[in-house]
Structures are given as structure tokens and as C-alpha cells.
Design a protein around this motif. Structure first.
Motif, short mmCIF file in Angstrom:
data_model
loop_
_atom_site.label_atom_id
_atom_site.label_comp_id
_atom_site.label_asym_id
_atom_site.label_seq_id
_atom_site.Cartn_x
_atom_site.Cartn_y
_atom_site.Cartn_z
N VAL A 24 0.88 -1.17 0.00
CA VAL A 24 0.00 0.00 0.00
C VAL A 24 0.92 1.22 0.00
O VAL A 24 1.67 1.44 0.96
CB VAL A 24 -0.93 0.01 1.23
CG1 VAL A 24 -1.81 1.26 1.21
CG2 VAL A 24 -1.79 -1.25 1.25
N ARG A 69 2.28 -2.03 4.91
CA ARG A 69 1.97 -3.45 4.79
C ARG A 69 3.05 -4.26 4.08
O ARG A 69 3.40 -5.33 4.54
CB ARG A 69 0.61 -3.66 4.12
CG ARG A 69 -0.55 -3.02 4.87
CD ARG A 69 -1.88 -3.47 4.33
NE ARG A 69 -2.06 -4.91 4.43
CZ ARG A 69 -2.38 -5.57 5.56
NH1 ARG A 69 -2.59 -4.90 6.68
NH2 ARG A 69 -2.49 -6.88 5.55
N TRP A 90 -1.60 -1.00 -4.19
CA TRP A 90 -2.65 -0.03 -3.92
C TRP A 90 -2.02 1.34 -3.69
O TRP A 90 -1.03 1.46 -3.00
CB TRP A 90 -3.48 -0.43 -2.70
CG TRP A 90 -4.28 -1.69 -2.89
CD1 TRP A 90 -4.05 -2.91 -2.36
CD2 TRP A 90 -5.46 -1.82 -3.68
NE1 TRP A 90 -5.00 -3.82 -2.77
CE2 TRP A 90 -5.88 -3.18 -3.59
CE3 TRP A 90 -6.20 -0.94 -4.48
CZ2 TRP A 90 -7.00 -3.65 -4.24
CZ3 TRP A 90 -7.33 -1.41 -5.14
CH2 TRP A 90 -7.71 -2.76 -5.02
N PRO A 129 -3.62 4.53 -2.47
CA PRO A 129 -4.64 5.44 -1.95
C PRO A 129 -4.05 6.79 -1.55
O PRO A 129 -2.90 6.85 -1.09
CB PRO A 129 -5.17 4.69 -0.73
CG PRO A 129 -4.01 3.87 -0.27
CD PRO A 129 -3.30 3.44 -1.52
N ASP A 169 -7.78 -0.71 7.05
CA ASP A 169 -9.20 -0.60 6.77
C ASP A 169 -9.40 -0.01 5.38
O ASP A 169 -9.35 1.22 5.21
CB ASP A 169 -9.88 0.28 7.81
CG ASP A 169 -11.39 0.36 7.62
OD1 ASP A 169 -11.92 -0.35 6.74
OD2 ASP A 169 -12.02 1.16 8.34
N PRO A 170 -9.64 -0.83 4.36
CA PRO A 170 -9.80 -0.31 3.01
C PRO A 170 -10.95 0.68 2.87
O PRO A 170 -10.96 1.44 1.89
CB PRO A 170 -10.04 -1.57 2.18
CG PRO A 170 -9.43 -2.68 2.97
CD PRO A 170 -9.65 -2.31 4.40
N TRP A 208 -9.73 4.12 2.35
CA TRP A 208 -8.78 4.38 1.28
C TRP A 208 -9.32 5.30 0.20
O TRP A 208 -8.57 5.72 -0.68
CB TRP A 208 -8.37 3.06 0.62
CG TRP A 208 -7.56 2.18 1.53
CD1 TRP A 208 -7.25 2.37 2.83
CD2 TRP A 208 -6.97 0.93 1.16
NE1 TRP A 208 -6.51 1.34 3.32
CE2 TRP A 208 -6.31 0.42 2.31
CE3 TRP A 208 -6.91 0.17 -0.02
CZ2 TRP A 208 -5.62 -0.79 2.32
CZ3 TRP A 208 -6.23 -1.02 -0.02
CH2 TRP A 208 -5.58 -1.50 1.14
N ARG A 209 -10.61 5.57 0.21
CA ARG A 209 -11.16 6.50 -0.77
C ARG A 209 -12.14 7.42 -0.07
O ARG A 209 -12.74 7.07 0.94
CB ARG A 209 -11.83 5.76 -1.91
CG ARG A 209 -12.88 4.76 -1.50
CD ARG A 209 -13.37 3.97 -2.70
NE ARG A 209 -14.07 2.75 -2.33
CZ ARG A 209 -14.23 1.72 -3.15
NH1 ARG A 209 -13.76 1.77 -4.36
NH2 ARG A 209 -14.86 0.63 -2.74
N VAL A 263 -10.22 4.03 -5.76
CA VAL A 263 -8.88 3.84 -5.19
C VAL A 263 -7.92 3.58 -6.33
O VAL A 263 -8.13 2.64 -7.11
CB VAL A 263 -8.84 2.66 -4.20
CG1 VAL A 263 -7.45 2.53 -3.59
CG2 VAL A 263 -9.88 2.84 -3.12
N LEU A 300 -13.97 -3.55 -1.65
CA LEU A 300 -12.66 -3.98 -1.14
C LEU A 300 -12.89 -4.97 -0.01
O LEU A 300 -13.53 -4.65 0.99
CB LEU A 300 -11.86 -2.78 -0.63
CG LEU A 300 -11.20 -1.92 -1.73
CD1 LEU A 300 -10.74 -0.59 -1.17
CD2 LEU A 300 -10.04 -2.67 -2.35
N PRO A 307 -7.21 -5.52 3.10
CA PRO A 307 -5.98 -4.86 2.62
C PRO A 307 -5.10 -5.77 1.78
O PRO A 307 -4.26 -5.29 1.03
CB PRO A 307 -5.28 -4.44 3.92
CG PRO A 307 -5.82 -5.37 4.96
CD PRO A 307 -7.24 -5.64 4.56
N GLN A 347 -6.19 -7.81 -0.54
CA GLN A 347 -6.85 -8.14 -1.80
C GLN A 347 -5.98 -7.71 -2.99
O GLN A 347 -5.36 -6.64 -2.97
CB GLN A 347 -8.20 -7.43 -1.88
CG GLN A 347 -9.01 -7.75 -3.13
CD GLN A 347 -10.37 -7.05 -3.10
OE1 GLN A 347 -10.65 -6.27 -2.20
NE2 GLN A 347 -11.19 -7.33 -4.10
#
Length: 1018
Positions: free
Chosen positions: A418, A430, A485, A487, A497-498, A501-502, A509, A628, A631, A633
Motif C-alpha cells: 500500500v 503493509r 494499492w 490510496p 481498513d480499506p 482508502w477513498r 482507489v 474492497l 488490505p 486483496q
């Protein structure tokens, strides 16, 4: 998702057996010449005529045999047998006595008797064997202006544990490996004991031995003879220690703790510095069979760590709490065997194990988003020398190395990282976005025949030889999880916590795909040469030479997409001629001039963009609007394309990295060099040099779009603004590009859409273009890998050098003036040495303002290096380096998402046209017009010994940058960041990072460090 797996370990360079064949063939050269050699013998006594046992006796010569030595027996007697006829400098040394030397003429079939009387002197510091000639000697047998840093200087000078630090002490050489204007360390030829140890993939050195293994470091290249090649910078030869008839052992320990180390980093620097370092090392050497078989063994353990300035959100600490931890293990062994008076064989080998946690940390990592690095390296070397007759010797050698470096993300290659949206450096969470594997391997061999021939009044010193090296290079850059990702990190962002993220204002995202590297290459470098040195009387010498070199590069297409094929090959002749004039006839004032051509060695970065190599993949940014699940994914390329069909994925921006082309008229790059200088002996102990160096690079290689002039449209004079329309400011000015190139296919598509619009204006018009211009907007890219006539690089340098070599101290003072200009600072056509972009001859925006003063070049640089005895049994050394600030150049990186663009009439150029040129840097203003501040550092080494029986206990203290200067040596030169030009409605969604501002510090001179050490020698 199944991430790609690294390439398997390769067995051996495919073309390496050619090296062995060449060496074996050389050994079968005729040996019918009669062996007529001489010897030196004698006795060493003190002032009372008592024998001096275990004195070191050695000879230095200007022919093929140098640095041979022995020790005196209990009766003070010594013998140096099987010396080819010639002139030698004979040296005698012993702890607690004066050092004596004299020139000796050895005649065939005779033994020259040389007795010495040594006088006592009050010192308890052990004297060391010096393999290189005295730096104040003037050699008429060559036209070189070189620097040899001997074992005594290495021991007494304050030196960081990296051989490149020694190279930087030479006049005209720079920290980081640039030598005499060469294009970074890639342009150098690195050798261990005379055989190549170059990186077959990206050039430069690969083996970094312990300094305590080194007998001398030789930096050659100015006026180098035909036996030396495969470089455009310098030739750096590291000679390792050998055993002698005298048993010797030493144990060393040193430490640098955080309490003894200062810091000159500041809160928003993106940099790191040494925190602590501890190492222990031991060595032992001596005879197995006296006068016949000798050994040298050494081992080293190092533990060190670095602290990194923290840029984590909300972190009030200056440094990250986690350190970059390094562990190093080094082993080395060498056997020297003289089975007969005519033969000598040496075999050596070593292991270097490097491991690091949090490798490459820059202060933006969170949640373990680090890399672990593991780089085991093995190397070996074998050399054989046979005396065929008076002045005639045959030499053959073979060497090899293998390394398998892996940089593994903490969470493995299956977990996506991320990474905060925007340009690097940005916060990562991550997992590290990429994993890497770099596996070079090489084998080299050489053979030569040296002989003396007289033709009438002229005496020739001939050297005929051949050399060959073959190597392989496996390199991978693999995206963790196949995607990353990206974000935007706002005030409510939680990497676990996705849902955070947006934001409601954007509804998607960003995710990044591609940008990978899969390279599997093989290289080969070969040469034969003939060098002559002709003496016409006692004052005038001529040194003609010729070298035929050949180079090959092979590639196996990435990820098994095709069979291995030969990508490039070339052969060329390097002619060289040198003149030496002894003005006085006493070897006191010598004029030297040399002109020659030097081709660069082959490595994979020259041809990794060959058509069919499939090495690089484009870097793509997509917007994801679907759900999502967590995290971790991730989506494969197939899944991403399927989501695009249902509207959950949208392709938004592509940075093109995969341009390739067929090879057309390939020639290996070279430099033409002219060296003119004078050497002047000043008394017995000093020598002055004044040298002028002129270098011009030719046949530089790059990927070229032969239709670039008709594929792009130039927009003269472009202002850059934020999304709010206000121009971007930097350094008291606005971001203004002298020129901007946009691809014609995109311009044509925009004009056609505008013409088909039913209700104008449907979109912004393109300033200066209408539908009537469509026929002229051609698009026919023609990429070829070739030599570029427009590539330029020129180097002019004047060196004034003063060298000293007293009995108890020595050193060097140098003042150097340099002009380095051009439009490429890399031997392989990449503007970025990392090699992920195609370069300025494919991307014309990179060619705007690209000619000028190049980086890593100080106009004036002063160096003082002195070492030797001080007082009260203390010895030491000092190195002072003062330089005018290096050049640097501001750049702007194009992006259609983050900026708006206006011509000089303030007409907007649609940002949607910038997709294909995203990521291309443009020089803002003349290249190299700005300078860093001047820098000056002083390093000091002190040591004091106490003798106890036959052993000596030694305490050392090193101080680096003792005045704790904090001069900046590298800025962030990008003007993109640090400007709050994204007016989204959510406050704090795009926080400004002070460390990303233009001229944010990326590197300073290392801070003051103190190293305390202790040694035991016996």
C-alpha cells in the motif's frame, strides 16, 4: 494470486570456456629461449656489525617481475634468486631500524652482492611490505600518470571500509567511483590481482574486499598502454597480500558507537547515516615450505547499523525507531608457490556474505514495508608466471566470481503493498511495493609474454597478450502481489481498513500494475594486444601499442518468451602512441605525452532494450471502484481486465517503459584521450607533476526513435500550473519549460474528436492546431538500438600534484581543475542509471535543455593526504578534501493528472493529452547551471604501539569529518512536489510533505564519526 518467482540460479557463464581455452593456448607458447638470469645476495647488519635477522628484503622492477621479496636469516644473510637481467630497486626494512634502498643492476649469470648496515631508530611500529614502486620514482618505461596507494598508506590513512574511498584519494577521481570524467563507476575497469572483476549487468565493481587484505590499490588510465582496456574512466586494480618467509599474524577490532557519532541530518532530510559499527578481523601469513610455499589467511565479521530520518505521519521523532541492520562476513585465503627458480603460482579465493534488514529504508516505511537483503558472493583467482630467459617471462591467470543478491519484501512476494498516491518518496504500508533479484556471475582469463629485443641501437620491451571474460546477469524487479494499492493518505486513513482508502469526493482507489523487469543476459569481452616500448638512447623513448577488442551480448527473452539470441557484437582496434623525453638525462625532468583510444567493456545495460528481449513492462495506473474485501486483496491482469468490462476498473495513466528496437549498426562506445604532462624530481624525496587530460566520448549507445522529429509536435514556452490554475513556483520563479513535446497520434485523435463534436465547444482546443493540421500529424515510431551522433560528452582537466616519500612519512597534495560537459552522464544511453526509462532519444522531452555541465563534477578540487611518524611513537595520517560545489539541474516530471499547462499566450493545453508522456522529466533551465555549496572535510588517523616481546599492541583512533561539516551533496531536484495545488474539498486529504519540496536534502557529507580500534601484531 501467484506472483512471479525469481529466476533459477545459473550454472556458469555459457561462454566462459573460451577464457580457459585462451589461457591454455597461451601456456603452449614456445619456451625455447634460454634462461639466463641473475641474483642478488648479501648480508644485513646493524651499526655494531651484528646480524639483523628477519629483515624484509624486496625488489621493485620496471619489468614483468615486481615486488619479490624475502627475509634475512639468523646470520643476516639473504638471497633473491632467478631475477631476469635488469635494473631493480632493492629495499631493506626492519622494525626499529632505518629503511635503506638502492638501485641495483642485475646481470645474466651473475650474483650481485649487496650488503646493508641499518641504524636503530626509536619506533615500535611494525614496518610493512610495500609492493608498489615509490611514488616519487619517475618511470621512463611507460607514459602513465597513475596513483598507487600502498599498504602503509592504507594502514595509516583515515579510510572508510570501502576500496572506492581509496580511489577517491587519487587526483581527479571522485567519491562514488567516477575517475577522470568517466560516466559514473560504470566506466571503470575493476580488477582483483590484475584480472577483471566487473559487474556484467550494469558495470562497476562487484567485489569489495576488506582493506586489511589489500597490499596496494593502483589507479591507472592516463596514458595507459595497450595491455589495459575495457574502460572509459579508470582502471582500478586491487592487489591482495601474500605470505612471506616470516610468520606474521594480526588481530584487529574497532568500533563506532552512537555515543561517538555526531549527526548533521535535519528533520526533513530524506537520508540516513551511520549509527554504529563494530568489526573484528584476523589474519595470519607465513611459510609452509621456506622459500617455496607461502600462505595468507584472513577473516572478518562486521555488524553495523544506520539510522534513518523519519517521515511517518504523526511521528515526532527525528529518526525511525528501527535501524537498518547490516551483517557482513568475509573470508579470504591465498597460496603462493615457487616450485623452481623460474616458476611462481598463486591461488586465492574468498567469500563475502552481506545481509541487511530494512535495506534501502528512506523513512517512509510503515507496518514492516521493508526489504531484507541477502547477497552471498564467492570469488577466486589463480596466476602463473614462468621465466623463459633474460627479460622474458610468460604469465597466465584465471579468475571468477558469483553472486546471488535477493531483496525480499518482509511480507513476501504474494502480498501487495500500500503506497501513498503521488510521486516518490511516499508513505508505504503493509509490504514493500517490489522485490528484487540480482545475480551476476563471471569468469575471466589472461595470458601474456614479455620480452626484450634489441634492433640496432634501439632496445624494445615488448608485451604480447590476450584476455577474455564471460559473464551472465539475471535481474528481476517483481511487483509484490502483482499490483500496488495507491490510496491518497488523508486524515482518516487507516492502512488496515480499506474503507478509509477513498473519499466521497473521488469514489475510487488508484492501483498500480506493471513496472517490472525480467532480464537474463550474457556478455563476453575479449582482446589481443601488442605493446612496445623503445628506448632510443638515454633520453628519448617511444611507446606504440595496438589492441584488438571484441564484445558480444546475448539475451534470453523475459519470462521464457523465446530462445536465447545474440543481441549485439562488435570488434575494433585501439591504437595508442606515447612519447617520453628525459630532459636532463638523469631521470629528474621527464616529459610525457600519450594519445589513445579506449573502448568500454560490454555489459547488459547496453542492449537490454533490444527488440525481442521483453525485459521491461509499462507502469499503469488504474482506478478501482468496486468493493474492497481487505488490505491483502489483489487482482491479476486477467481479473483487472474483466473488472474493466463491468466498469469497476478504469485505465487512467501509463508510464511507458517497454520501448525496444532492433539493433542497427552497433558499435561499442569509446573515448579518445590525450594526456600531456611533466614529472619533476625535487631532491631525493619529492616529485611534482603537471598533467593535462582531454577526453571525448564517441559512439554512445541508446534506444533511438528515428522519426522523433516528425512524431512529436513542439510547443514553445509552456507554464505549469496546479489544478486551480495558479502557476507553480519554485526557488523564487515559476515552473516554465523551454519546450514541450506531445505525440502526434494523441493530438490527431483530439482534433478528430473536436471536429466530430455536435455542440462546440465539446473540449478544450489545442493552442496553435486545427483540423487542417491533421495531415501533418504523422505517427510512425521507428525505434532502433544504435549509436547516437547527437550524444556528447567532453572532459578537460588540469592536475597539479606534489608527492612525497620520506623514510618515515609520505603523502600527496593535488589541485585539480575540471570541465565536464555533455548531454549523457551514463555510458549506456540512460539518463537514469537504474535503467527503467528509455532515455532522451526516445522521449524528446528529456532532451530539452539536456546539454550542459554534468553532475558529479567540481570545477576545482584540492586534496592533501599525508601519513607517517609523528612524535612519541605515534604514527598517523590526515586527508583533507576541499571542493567547489558540484553541479545540479532542476527537473519537472510531466503528469496530466496533477497539473495544467499553458502556452506563453496563456492558452491552456488540454491535460488529457499528457498520458503518453507521463513520468518524463524535463530540465527547467540550462543543465548544470546551479551549484551545491562548497564542501570541505578533514579526516584523521592516529595510532600508538607498545612492543611486548615479539608482539606489538596497537591502539588506533580515526576521526572522520572532524569539524562536523554538513554540506549538502544531493538535493531533491524535482520541482513537482511541496506545492499545495490540489484543492480537494476534504482538508488534509493531500498533505504537503516538506521532505518532497524542491531542494529538500537527499544527502549530506557524513557527520563526524570517531572510530576506536585495537590491534595485536606478531
Amino acid at each position: 494470486m501467484n506472483a512471479p518467482t525469481p529466476l533459477p540460479v545459473r550454472a556458469r557463464p555459457r561462454r566462459a570456456r573460451g577464457a580457459l581455452a585462451l589461457a591454455a593456448g597461451a601456456l603452449l607458447l614456445p619456451a625455447a629461449l634460454a634462461a639466463q638470469v641473475g641474483a642478488i645476495s648479501g648480508r644485513v647488519t646493524d651499526g655494531g656489525n651484528a646480524p639483523v635477522a628477519s629483515a624484509i628484503v624486496e625488489v621493485d622492477a620496471n619489468d614483468a617481475i615486481t615486488g619479490r621479496g624475502t627475509t634475512t636469516g639468523a646470520d643476516g644473510r639473504y638471497l633473491l634468486p632467478a631475477l631476469p637481467a635488469g635494473r631493480y630497486r632493492l629495499r631493506v626494512r626492519h622494525p626499529g631500524y632505518s629503511r635503506e634502498s638502492r638501485w641495483v643492476e642485475v646481470r645474466a649469470g651473475q650474483a650481485s652482492v649487496q650488503n646493508f648496515v641499518l641504524t636503530e631508530r626509536p619506533t615500535v611500529i611494525d614496518t610493512v611490505v610495500v609492493a608498489a614502486n615509490s611514488p616519487v620514482n619517475i618511470s621512463r618505461e611507460d607514459t602513465e600518470f597513475s596513483t598507487a596507494i600502498r599498504e602503509e598508506a592504507i594502514r595509516l590513512m583515515p579510510v572508510n571500509p570501502d576500496p572506492k574511498e581509496l580511489v577517491a584519494q587519487a587526483p581527479g577521481a571522485r567519491a562514488g567511483g567516477q575517475v577522470w570524467g568517466g560516466a559514473t563507476q560504470q566506466a571503470n575497469n575493476y580488477q582483483i590481482d590484475g584480472l577483471a572483476a566487473n559487474h556484467p549487468g550494469v558495470g562497476g565493481d562487484l567485489i569489495q574486499p576488506s582493506l586489511n587484505w589489500i597490499e596496494s590499490v593502483e589507479i591507472k588510465g592516463l596514458g595507459a598502454a595497450a595491455e589495459y582496456g575495457n574502460f572509459q574512466g579508470g582502471l582500478v586494480n586491487i592487489r591482495t597480500k601474500s605470505g612471506t618467509n616470516r610468520f606474521q599474524a594480526a588481530f584487529h577490532a574497532s568500533g563506532e558507537s552512537a555515543g561517538l557519532t555526531a549527526s548533521n541530518l535535519q528533520r526533513f532530510d530524506v537520508a540516513r547515516e551511520m549509527n554504529s559499527r563494530f568489526d573484528v578481523e584476523g589474519e595470519v601469513r607465513g611459510p609452509i615450505v621456506k622459500d617455496r610455499l607461502f600462505y595468507f589467511l584472513a577473516g572478518q565479521l562486521v555488524s553495523r547499523d544506520e539510522r534513518v530520518v523519519s517521515h511517518r505521519r504523526g511521528d515526532g521523532n527525528v529518526f525511525l525507531p528501527e535501524l537498518v541492520d547490516w551483517r557482513e562476513r568475509r573470508l579470504f585465503g591465498k597460496l603462493s608457490w615457487q616450485p623452481t627458480a623460474r616458476d611462481a603460482l598463486t591461488v586465492s579465493g574468498g567469500y563475502i556474505g552481506l545481509e541487511a534488514d530494512r535495506f534501502g529504508a528512506n523513512g517512509y516505511e510503515n507496518d514492516g514495508a521493508y526489504l531484507r537483503m541477502d547477497a552471498p558472493t564467492t570469488f577466486y583467482n589463480a596466476a602463473y608466471s614462468h621465466v623463459l630467459g633474460a627479460g622474458t617471462t610468460l604469465d597466465a591467470s584465471v579468475a571468477g566470481f558469483s553472486r546471488d543478491e535477493r531483496r525480499t519484501p518482509y511480507a513476501g512476494l504474494e502480498v501487495p503493498g500500500v503506497w501513498q498516491y503521488g510521486l516518490a518518496p511516499k508513505l508505504t504500508y503493509r509490504n514493500a511495493p517490489f522485490g528484487y533479484r540480482m545475480a551476476p556471475e563471471a569468469l575471466s582469463a589472461a595470458a601474456s609474454l614479455s620480452l626484450r629485443v634489441r634492433t640496432g641501437p634501439a632496445e624494445h620491451q615488448l608485451k604480447l597478450g590476450t584476455e577474455y571474460s564471460a559473464g551472465s546477469w539475471a535481474s528481476e524487479r517483481i511487483r509484490s502481489g502483482g499490483m500496488t494499492w495507491r490510496p491518497p493518505v488523508g486524515s482518516g486513513f487507516d492502512p488496515a481498513d480499506p474503507a478509509t482508502w477513498r473519499s466521497a469526493s473521488v469514489g475510487f482507489v488508484p492501483a498500480e500494475f506493471g513496472g517490472e523487469v525480467h532480464l537474463d543476459a550474457d556478455v563476453a569481452n575479449g582482446a589481443v594486444y601488442l605493446q612496445d616500448h623503445v628506448d632510443f638512447g638515454s633520453r628519448f623513448s617511444l611507446s606504440p601499442g595496438v589492441r584488438l577488442g571484441w564484445w558480444e551480448g546475448y539475451i534470453t527473452p523475459g519470462q521464457g518468451t523465446g530462445p536465447r539470441f545474440r543481441a549485439v557484437h562488435h570488434a575494433a582496434v585501439d591504437g595508442r602512441i606515447g612519447v617520453t623525453v628525459d630532459v636532463t638525462g638523469r631521470n629528474e625532468t621527464v616529459l610525457k605525452a600519450h594519445a589513445g583510444r579506449y573502448h568500454q567493456n560490454m555489459f547488459a545495460q547496453f542492449y537490454d532494450r533490444v527488440e525481442g528481449g521483453n525485459v521491461f513492462s509499462n507502469e499503469e495506473t488504474w482506478y478501482y471502484r468496486g468493493p474492497l474485501d481487505g488490505p491483502g486483496q489483489a487482482f491479476t491482469g486477467f481479473e483487472r481486465d474483466s473488472l474493466a468490462q463491468i466498469g469497476q476498473m478504469t485505465a487512467w495513466e501509463t508510464i511507458r517503459l517497454n520501448q525496444t528496437g532492433p539493433v542497427v549498426d552497433y558499435r561499442q562506445p569509446y573515448v579518445d584521450q590525450l594526456v600531456v604532462g611533466v614529472e619533476q624530481r625535487i631532491g631525493r624525496w619529492w616529485k611534482a607533476e603537471l598533467v593535462y587530460v582531454n577526453r571525448r566520448n564517441h559512439d554512445m549507445v541508446a534506444l533511438v526513435d528515428r522519426n522523433a522529429a516528425t512524431n512529436y509536435t513542439l510547443f514553445d514556452g509552456v507554464y505549469v500550473a496546479g489544478l486551480d490554475g495558479d502557476t507553480l513556483g519554485y526557488d523564487g520563479a515559476s515552473v516554465f519549460m523551454k519546450g514541450l513535446y506531445l505525440p502526434n497520434n494523441v493530438l490527431a485523435a483530439w482534433l478528430r474528436a473536436e471536429a466530430e463534436c455536435d455542440f462546440p465547444p465539446c473540449q478544450l482546443p489545442i493552442p496553435g492546431l486545427t483540423v487542417a493540421d491533421l495531415p501533418s500529424l504523422t505517427w510512425a515510431p521507428d525505434y532502433v538500438l544504435t549509436n547516437v551522433p547527437q550524444a556528447r560528452r567532453t572532459f578537460d582537466q588540469v592536475q597539479a600534484v606534489l608527492r612525497a616519500d620520506y623514510r618515515t612519512y609520505g603523502g600527496m597534495i593535488s589541485a585539480v581543475y575540471t570541465q565536464l560537459k555533455g548531454n549523457l552522464d551514463n555510458v549506456a544511453g540512460y539518463e537514469d542509471p537504474a535503467g527503467f526509462g528509455a532515455g532522451p532519444f526516445v522521449n524528446p522531452n528529456q532532451a530539452v535543455n539536456f546539454y550542459g555541465f554534468l553532475d558529479n563534477s567540481a570545477e576545482v578540487e584540492l586534496k592533501i593526504a599525508m601519513y607517517g611518524d609523528l612524535a612519541w611513537g605515534v604514527r598517523g595520517g590526515v586527508f583533507w578534501n576541499d571542493a567547489k560545489g558540484d553541479r545540479y539541474s532542476p527537473v519537472f516530471t510531466l503528469s496530466g493528472l496533477r497539473n495544467r499547462y499553458f502556452d506563453e499566450a496563456w492558452r491552456e493545453i488540454p491535460s488529457d493529452l499528457f498520458g503518453p508522456v507521463t513520468g518524463q522529466p524535463v530540465f527547467i533551465g540550462p543543465r548544470g547551471a546551479k551549484r551545491y555549496a562548497n564542501r570541505s572535510t578533514v579526516d584523521v588517523h592516529l595510532e600508538r604501539g607498545v612492543r611486548w616481546g615479539r608482539s606489538e599492541w596497537l591502539v588506533t583512533l580515526d576521526g572522520f569529518n572532524v569539524f562536523n561539516r554538513d554540506a549538502v551533496t544531493r538535493y531533491n531536484t524535482s520541482v513537482n512536489e511541496g506545492l499545495d495545488y490540489l484543492p480537494f474539498p476534504e482538508p488534509g486529504l493531500y498533505p504537503v510533505d516538506p521532505a518532497a519540496y524542491y531542494r529538500a536534502v537527499r544527502e549530506r557529507v557524513p557527520p563526524r564519526r570517531l572510530r576506536i580500534g585495537a590491534s595485536l601484531r606478531f
